[in-house]
Design a protein around this motif. Structure first.
Motif, PDB file in Angstrom:
ATOM      1  N   ARG A   1      -5.599   5.527   2.310  1.00 51.32           N
ATOM      2  CA  ARG A   1      -6.670   6.341   1.743  1.00 51.32           C
ATOM      3  C   ARG A   1      -6.122   5.358  -0.083  1.00 51.32           C
ATOM      4  O   ARG A   1      -6.275   6.571  -0.824  1.00 51.32           O
ATOM      5  CB  ARG A   1      -5.837   6.948   1.776  1.00 51.32           C
TER       6      ARG A   1
ATOM      7  N   THR B   1     -10.815  12.429 -12.984  1.00 53.10           N
ATOM      8  CA  THR B   1     -10.543  11.477 -13.327  1.00 53.10           C
ATOM      9  C   THR B   1     -10.413  10.530 -14.191  1.00 53.10           C
ATOM     10  O   THR B   1      -9.916   9.352 -14.894  1.00 53.10           O
ATOM     11  CB  THR B   1     -10.533  10.425 -12.268  1.00 53.10           C
TER      12      THR B   1
ATOM     13  N   PRO C   1      -2.550   3.645 -10.317  1.00 48.52           N
ATOM     14  CA  PRO C   1      -3.281   4.248 -10.574  1.00 48.52           C
ATOM     15  C   PRO C   1      -4.489   5.313  -9.397  1.00 48.52           C
ATOM     16  O   PRO C   1      -4.781   5.974  -9.494  1.00 48.52           O
ATOM     17  CB  PRO C   1      -3.707   3.943 -11.995  1.00 48.52           C
ATOM     18  N   PHE C   2      -5.181   3.615  -8.920  1.00 53.01           N
ATOM     19  CA  PHE C   2      -5.669   4.639  -7.786  1.00 53.01           C
ATOM     20  C   PHE C   2      -5.284   3.972  -6.118  1.00 53.01           C
ATOM     21  O   PHE C   2      -5.823   4.625  -5.888  1.00 53.01           O
ATOM     22  CB  PHE C   2      -6.710   3.018  -7.562  1.00 53.01           C
ATOM     23  N   GLY C   3      -3.712   5.118  -5.832  1.00 55.58           N
ATOM     24  CA  GLY C   3      -3.350   5.057  -5.222  1.00 55.58           C
ATOM     25  C   GLY C   3      -3.031   3.751  -4.096  1.00 55.58           C
ATOM     26  O   GLY C   3      -3.561   2.852  -5.051  1.00 55.58           O
ATOM     27  N   SER C   4      -2.598   3.553  -2.491  1.00 56.06           N
ATOM     28  CA  SER C   4      -2.505   1.942  -2.461  1.00 56.06           C
ATOM     29  C   SER C   4      -2.757   2.536  -0.520  1.00 56.06           C
ATOM     30  O   SER C   4      -2.871   3.473  -0.168  1.00 56.06           O
ATOM     31  CB  SER C   4      -1.278   1.574  -2.825  1.00 56.06           C
TER      32      SER C   4
ATOM     33  N   HIS D   1     -13.541  14.917  -8.434  1.00 57.57           N
ATOM     34  CA  HIS D   1     -12.394  13.936  -8.684  1.00 57.57           C
ATOM     35  C   HIS D   1     -13.084  13.128  -9.706  1.00 57.57           C
ATOM     36  O   HIS D   1     -12.606  12.570 -10.635  1.00 57.57           O
ATOM     37  CB  HIS D   1     -12.876  13.271  -7.085  1.00 57.57           C
TER      38      HIS D   1
ATOM     39  N   LEU E   1     -18.970   5.941   2.596  1.00 65.11           N
ATOM     40  CA  LEU E   1     -18.478   5.909   0.845  1.00 65.11           C
ATOM     41  C   LEU E   1     -18.208   4.419   0.437  1.00 65.11           C
ATOM     42  O   LEU E   1     -18.763   3.982  -0.827  1.00 65.11           O
ATOM     43  CB  LEU E   1     -17.983   6.787   1.388  1.00 65.11           C
TER      44      LEU E   1
ATOM     45  N   LEU F   1     -21.242   9.348 -13.962  1.00 62.12           N
ATOM     46  CA  LEU F   1     -21.043   9.082 -12.569  1.00 62.12           C
ATOM     47  C   LEU F   1     -22.846   9.925 -12.086  1.00 62.12           C
ATOM     48  O   LEU F   1     -23.061   9.773 -10.716  1.00 62.12           O
ATOM     49  CB  LEU F   1     -19.667  10.068 -11.809  1.00 62.12           C
TER      50      LEU F   1
ATOM     51  N   ARG G   1     -15.068   7.361   5.186  1.00 60.87           N
ATOM     52  CA  ARG G   1     -14.225   6.501   3.888  1.00 60.87           C
ATOM     53  C   ARG G   1     -14.566   5.629   3.688  1.00 60.87           C
ATOM     54  O   ARG G   1     -15.497   4.981   2.820  1.00 60.87           O
ATOM     55  CB  ARG G   1     -13.479   6.771   4.157  1.00 60.87           C
TER      56      ARG G   1
ATOM     57  N   CYS H   1      -7.816   4.575  -3.664  1.00 59.96           N
ATOM     58  CA  CYS H   1      -9.341   4.943  -4.124  1.00 59.96           C
ATOM     59  C   CYS H   1     -10.163   4.668  -3.281  1.00 59.96           C
ATOM     60  O   CYS H   1     -10.709   3.142  -4.397  1.00 59.96           O
ATOM     61  CB  CYS H   1      -9.528   5.577  -6.039  1.00 59.96           C
ATOM     62  N   VAL H   2     -11.684   4.677  -3.188  1.00 56.40           N
ATOM     63  CA  VAL H   2     -13.107   4.026  -2.964  1.00 56.40           C
ATOM     64  C   VAL H   2     -13.588   3.808  -4.361  1.00 56.40           C
ATOM     65  O   VAL H   2     -14.657   2.701  -4.474  1.00 56.40           O
ATOM     66  CB  VAL H   2     -13.280   4.178  -1.944  1.00 56.40           C
TER      67      VAL H   2
ATOM     68  N   ARG I   1       1.600  10.893   1.279  1.00 51.95           N
ATOM     69  CA  ARG I   1       1.903   9.961   2.796  1.00 51.95           C
ATOM     70  C   ARG I   1       2.397  10.915   4.255  1.00 51.95           C
ATOM     71  O   ARG I   1       3.371  11.749   3.009  1.00 51.95           O
ATOM     72  CB  ARG I   1       2.272   8.563   2.590  1.00 51.95           C
TER      73      ARG I   1
HETATM   74  C1  HEM Z   1     -10.442   5.752 -13.176  1.00 51.94           C
HETATM   75  C2  HEM Z   1     -10.704   7.129 -11.809  1.00 51.94           C
HETATM   76  C3  HEM Z   1     -10.105   7.163 -10.885  1.00 51.94           C
HETATM   77  C4  HEM Z   1      -8.662   7.306 -10.627  1.00 51.94           C
HETATM   78  C5  HEM Z   1      -7.789   7.528 -11.616  1.00 51.94           C
HETATM   79  C6  HEM Z   1      -9.207   8.043  -8.985  1.00 51.94           C
HETATM   80  C7  HEM Z   1      -8.061   7.645  -8.060  1.00 51.94           C
HETATM   81  C8  HEM Z   1      -7.339   8.048  -7.025  1.00 51.94           C
HETATM   82  C9  HEM Z   1      -6.765   8.076  -6.399  1.00 51.94           C
HETATM   83  C10 HEM Z   1      -4.813   8.650  -6.726  1.00 51.94           C
HETATM   84  C11 HEM Z   1      -6.614   8.463  -5.077  1.00 51.94           C
HETATM   85  C12 HEM Z   1      -5.973   8.842  -3.686  1.00 51.94           C
HETATM   86  C13 HEM Z   1      -5.151   8.045  -3.357  1.00 51.94           C
HETATM   87  C14 HEM Z   1      -4.294   7.354  -2.586  1.00 51.94           C
HETATM   88  O1  HEM Z   1      -3.400   8.889  -2.337  1.00 51.94           O
HETATM   89  O2  HEM Z   1      -3.484   6.680  -2.394  1.00 51.94           O
HETATM   90  C15 HEM Z   1      -7.947   8.518  -4.871  1.00 51.94           C
HETATM   91  C16 HEM Z   1      -8.599   8.637  -3.787  1.00 51.94           C
HETATM   92  C17 HEM Z   1     -10.587   8.979  -3.648  1.00 51.94           C
HETATM   93  N1  HEM Z   1     -10.966   8.278  -4.571  1.00 51.94           N
HETATM   94 FE1  HEM Z   1     -10.463   7.696  -6.735  1.00 51.94          FE
HETATM   95  N2  HEM Z   1     -10.370   7.915  -8.479  1.00 51.94           N
HETATM   96  C18 HEM Z   1     -11.439   7.471  -9.891  1.00 51.94           C
HETATM   97  C19 HEM Z   1     -12.735   7.427  -9.346  1.00 51.94           C
HETATM   98  C20 HEM Z   1     -13.213   7.516  -8.676  1.00 51.94           C
HETATM   99  C21 HEM Z   1     -14.915   7.690  -8.474  1.00 51.94           C
HETATM  100  C22 HEM Z   1     -15.506   7.954  -9.465  1.00 51.94           C
HETATM  101  C23 HEM Z   1     -15.281   7.859  -6.765  1.00 51.94           C
HETATM  102  C24 HEM Z   1     -16.634   7.769  -6.188  1.00 51.94           C
HETATM  103  C25 HEM Z   1     -17.585   8.398  -6.728  1.00 51.94           C
HETATM  104  C26 HEM Z   1     -14.001   8.496  -6.153  1.00 51.94           C
HETATM  105  C27 HEM Z   1     -13.347   8.123  -5.142  1.00 51.94           C
HETATM  106  C28 HEM Z   1     -12.302   8.454  -4.147  1.00 51.94           C
HETATM  107  C29 HEM Z   1     -12.373   9.317  -3.272  1.00 51.94           C
HETATM  108  C30 HEM Z   1     -13.573   9.188  -2.031  1.00 51.94           C
HETATM  109  C31 HEM Z   1     -10.982   8.940  -2.878  1.00 51.94           C
HETATM  110  C32 HEM Z   1     -10.132   9.469  -0.993  1.00 51.94           C
HETATM  111  C33 HEM Z   1     -10.036   8.471  -0.063  1.00 51.94           C
HETATM  112  C34 HEM Z   1      -9.772   8.684   1.185  1.00 51.94           C
HETATM  113  O3  HEM Z   1      -8.632   9.561   0.880  1.00 51.94           O
HETATM  114  O4  HEM Z   1      -9.422   7.830   1.851  1.00 51.94           O
HETATM  115  N3  HEM Z   1     -11.975   8.167  -7.015  1.00 51.94           N
HETATM  116  N4  HEM Z   1      -8.364   8.739  -6.012  1.00 51.94           N
END
Ligand code: HEM
Length: 416
Positions: free
Chosen positions: A357, A193, A351-354, A189, A21, A71, A18, A359-360, A259
């Motif tokens: 963990r 998204t 929207p991207f979590g918090s 993913h 990345l 992407l 993580r 979203c990276v 969580r």
């Molecule tokens: C509008 C686009 C996106 C949205 C709304 C989104 C949303 C999310 C959400 C809600 C999570 C879970 C977070 C949590 O549990 O707190 C997540 C995890 C993640 N996202 Fe995204 N994401 C987006 C785009 C992307 C892109 C483009 C990438 C990479 C190329 C990415 C990589 C990841 C990864 C690696 C995780 C897992 C992080 C972990 O488990 O430590 N995301 N995303």
């Protein structure tokens, strides 16, 4: 929850991946984010110009394709944009994404179902194509090594520049499979998204033409004040950013965040104790449209909630007087300017979590989407095709619960 089944050793592996990345995306990539997004966007716009001759455009297909190109170009660089198999790859990726959760819901392998074996064949083809793409990137890198003077713009992808993927892919077979699996998971993913966010933005813009019009003025003003006319200066477009955040707020990419504290009981502020091992589920849409966090208009689309107003004492002399057709707005914008608030300051913005963990991809994907819309709206006005409905009930196309609106849109070319 998957993580509860992992040994401490595995958990530290996940954490270190993580971190790699995150640093790849948020440190190295952000330096070049504008260049990459602009290049991918130019490619998308060229395709859009061609497609416009066919009349209207399906919102769902277009947003999905835009997300895939954005992407793909980021991860694989120029090689992706020149790769002849990208159309079939996109189709396969979407077909597999559509069925993945359904087949994963069986607790034993459903070997008696023909559909399952069809799905497995699609997965294998997707893996081969991913390997092919990675090989192309590898060849491209070797070529660049031999020809240091060649300057083709982007290099062979962000993730493929160092030991995150290529070293592993060139190594043992099972490691190679795992790396392809990681790339495909990111693409699943990321495409679903990002496609969902683009889709939602497009629909908000056609149903709120006044906001679209104001963003257009903002784009033109930012361009006027910038030395590099080719590159959109998205930092100077607060309303565009606010529209991205508000679109993500009103229609989040997924229904739930989960969580689990593996070792210790958790005591919440309310005094409730959550025992170790229990899974906490956060309903994103409810939290993001809750009156107590967002005010009485929580259910409405209002990007201005992410902006704060600052009054101007005097009008700046050179500003915008020559922009025809926007005089009224510009008068308004002389009186006050808008400053973007940090959306993550509101704990109910998820929207991207918090937390650990989250979203990276948040930073780089919002940058990419902002650049895409800055180019798109500068050149086109987006409208709903007459007779096409903004179906307020989105179709849940993918079992991953990403909702897409599939109305027909018209992109009317502006006379800039
Ligand atoms: C509008 C686009 C996106 C949205 C709304 C989104 C949303 C999310 C959400 C809600 C999570 C879970 C977070 C949590 O549990 O707190 C997540 C995890 C993640 N996202 Fe995204 N994401 C987006 C785009 C992307 C892109 C483009 C990438 C990479 C190329 C990415 C990589 C990841 C990864 C690696 C995780 C897992 C992080 C972990 O488990 O430590 N995301 N995303």
């Amino acid at each position: 929850m998957v993580i509860s089944l992992l040994s401490p050793n595995k958990i530290s592996q996940v954490e270190s991946r993580r971190e790699s990345l995150a640093s790849e995306l948020n440190v190295r990539l952000l330096d070049r984010a504008n260049l990459i997004a602009t290049k991918a966007v130019d490619h998308i716009m060229a395709e859009l110009h061609q497609n416009m001759t066919k009349g209207s455009i399906n919102c769902k297909m277009t947003s999905q394709h835009m997300a895939f190109t954005l992407l793909g170009a980021t991860i694989f660089g120029d090689t992706f944009l020149a790769w002849l198999k990208s159309t079939i790859y996109e189709e396969l990726l979407m077909m597999v994404a559509k069925d993945a959760c359904f087949w994963a819901s069986y607790s034993v392998i459903p070997f008696w179902k023909q559909g399952f074996w069809r799905y497995r064949r699609l997965c294998t083809e997707l893996k081969w194509l991913t390997q092919d793409l990675v090989q192309q990137c590898s060849k491209y890198r070797q070529y660049r090594h031999m020809e240091p003077s060649a300057n083709l713009g982007m290099e062979a992808g962000v993730f493929l520049q160092d030991n995150i993927s290529l070293q592993e892919i060139n190594g043992r077979h099972n490691v190679r499979d795992e790396s392809c699996g990681n790339i495909m998971s990111l693409l699943f993913h990321g495409c679903l998204t990002t496609g969902g966010l683009i889709n939602n933005m497009l629909m908000r813009l056609v149903t709120h033409p006044e906001i679209q019009h104001k963003i257009y003025s903002e784009i033109i003003m930012a361009k006027k004040g910038s030395e590099d006319k080719a590159q959109p200066v998205v930092e100077k477009m607060p309303l565009l950013w606010a529209t991205i955040y508000e679109s993500a707020r009103v229609m989040p990419a997924g229904p739930l965040l989960q969580r689990c504290s593996l070792k210790h009981d958790l005591r919440l502020k309310s005094g409730v104790i959550v025992p170790a091992g229990a899974i906490l589920v956060v309903p994103m849409q409810l939290v993001q449209t809750d009156d107590s966090s967002w005010g009485n208009d929580a259910g409405k689309f209002n990007p201005y909630r992410f902006l704060s107003k600052t009054e101007k004492t005097s009008a700046s002399p050179n500003m915008d007087a020559s922009i025809a057709g926007h005089a009224e707005e510009l008068k308004d914008q002389r009186k006050c300017t808008f400053v973007l608030k940090d959306p993550n300051k509101n704990p109910a913005f998820l929207p991207f979590g918090s937390g650990a963990r989250a979203c990276v991809g948040q930073k780089f994907v919002t940058q990419g989407v902002a650049t895409l819309f800055a180019s798109l709206l500068e050149q086109y006005e987006v409208r709903l095709r007459s007779g096409s409905k903004t179906n307020s009930k989105p179709s849940t196309n993918y079992s991953m619960s990403q909702d897409f609106l599939s109305s027909e849109l018209v992109f009317a070319r502006r006379n800039n």
